[in-house]
Design an enzyme around this catalytic site. Structure first.
Site, PDB file in Angstrom:
ATOM      1  N   THR A  40       0.832  -1.202   0.000  1.00 56.63           N
ATOM      2  CA  THR A  40       0.000   0.000   0.000  1.00 56.63           C
ATOM      3  C   THR A  40       0.869   1.255   0.000  1.00 56.63           C
ATOM      4  O   THR A  40       0.571   2.229  -0.701  1.00 56.63           O
ATOM      5  CB  THR A  40      -0.953  -0.002   1.211  1.00 56.63           C
ATOM      6  OG1 THR A  40      -1.748  -1.199   1.168  1.00 56.63           O
ATOM      7  CG2 THR A  40      -1.862   1.210   1.217  1.00 56.63           C
ATOM      8  N   GLU A  48       1.188   9.615  -5.583  1.00 56.84           N
ATOM      9  CA  GLU A  48       1.796  10.929  -5.339  1.00 56.84           C
ATOM     10  C   GLU A  48       2.655  11.360  -6.518  1.00 56.84           C
ATOM     11  O   GLU A  48       2.646  12.528  -6.913  1.00 56.84           O
ATOM     12  CB  GLU A  48       2.648  10.901  -4.072  1.00 56.84           C
ATOM     13  CG  GLU A  48       1.844  10.887  -2.799  1.00 56.84           C
ATOM     14  CD  GLU A  48       2.664  11.348  -1.607  1.00 56.84           C
ATOM     15  OE1 GLU A  48       3.161  12.490  -1.638  1.00 56.84           O
ATOM     16  OE2 GLU A  48       2.799  10.566  -0.660  1.00 56.84           O
ATOM     17  N   HIS A  74      -7.017   0.545  -0.616  1.00 57.01           N
ATOM     18  CA  HIS A  74      -6.310  -0.429  -1.450  1.00 57.01           C
ATOM     19  C   HIS A  74      -7.261  -1.611  -1.597  1.00 57.01           C
ATOM     20  O   HIS A  74      -7.539  -2.306  -0.620  1.00 57.01           O
ATOM     21  CB  HIS A  74      -5.013  -0.831  -0.745  1.00 57.01           C
ATOM     22  CG  HIS A  74      -4.031  -1.523  -1.623  1.00 57.01           C
ATOM     23  ND1 HIS A  74      -2.715  -1.671  -1.259  1.00 57.01           N
ATOM     24  CD2 HIS A  74      -4.142  -2.117  -2.842  1.00 57.01           C
ATOM     25  CE1 HIS A  74      -2.069  -2.324  -2.206  1.00 57.01           C
ATOM     26  NE2 HIS A  74      -2.921  -2.604  -3.180  1.00 57.01           N
TER      27      HIS A  74
END
Length: 138
Positions: A40, A48, A74
């Protein structure tokens, strides 16, 4: 700033999952145990990166964009060797915060999704404030 982001503008980042990207690579001690699937933390890093790439044209010299918030789920596991693609979609600018919708896909479909927020900061100011906060020499 050299340009503005447009609502619904997108940017991508693609990665082929390596063993170092797996949750099983994260343990700090032998008591930590995680599965051999895409971590994750790595998924969020890819999200990002997709958003940061979109912001690059906005940056002046000696500036960078930093992540200031994530709200991510996730939803599916991905194994080593699979390609994953993060897609960041610009939603809005609110004050100094850039808001993005982020999603990650593999060959089986959606892997994770959520929201991500970034800000533009002066590189030197960021480093100096971190040092000051930790009472280190400037």
């Amino acid at each position: 700033m050299s340009q503005e982001l447009k609502q619904n503008q997108t940017s991508e980042a693609v990665l082929t999952v390596k063993s170092s990207d797996l949750a099983s690579a994260l343990p700090l001690t032998s008591e930590d145990s995680f599965p051999a699937v895409f971590a994750t933390a790595r998924m969020i890093a890819l999200m990002e990166l997709a958003a940061a790439r979109m912001m690059k044209p906005l940056l002046k010299q000696e500036e960078l964009s930093v992540g200031v918030g994530v709200n991510i789920i996730h939803t599916a596991a991905t194994t080593v060797g699979e390609e994953v693609k993060a897609v960041a979609t610009f939603l809005k600018l609110e004050g100094k915060l850039y808001h993005f919708s982020v999603e990650v896909f593999d060959n089986g479909g959606l892997v994770g999704k959520g929201e991500h927020t970034r800000a533009i900061v002066a590189t030197e100011r960021l480093i100096n404030s971190a040092k000051k906060r930790l009472n280190k020499e400037l």
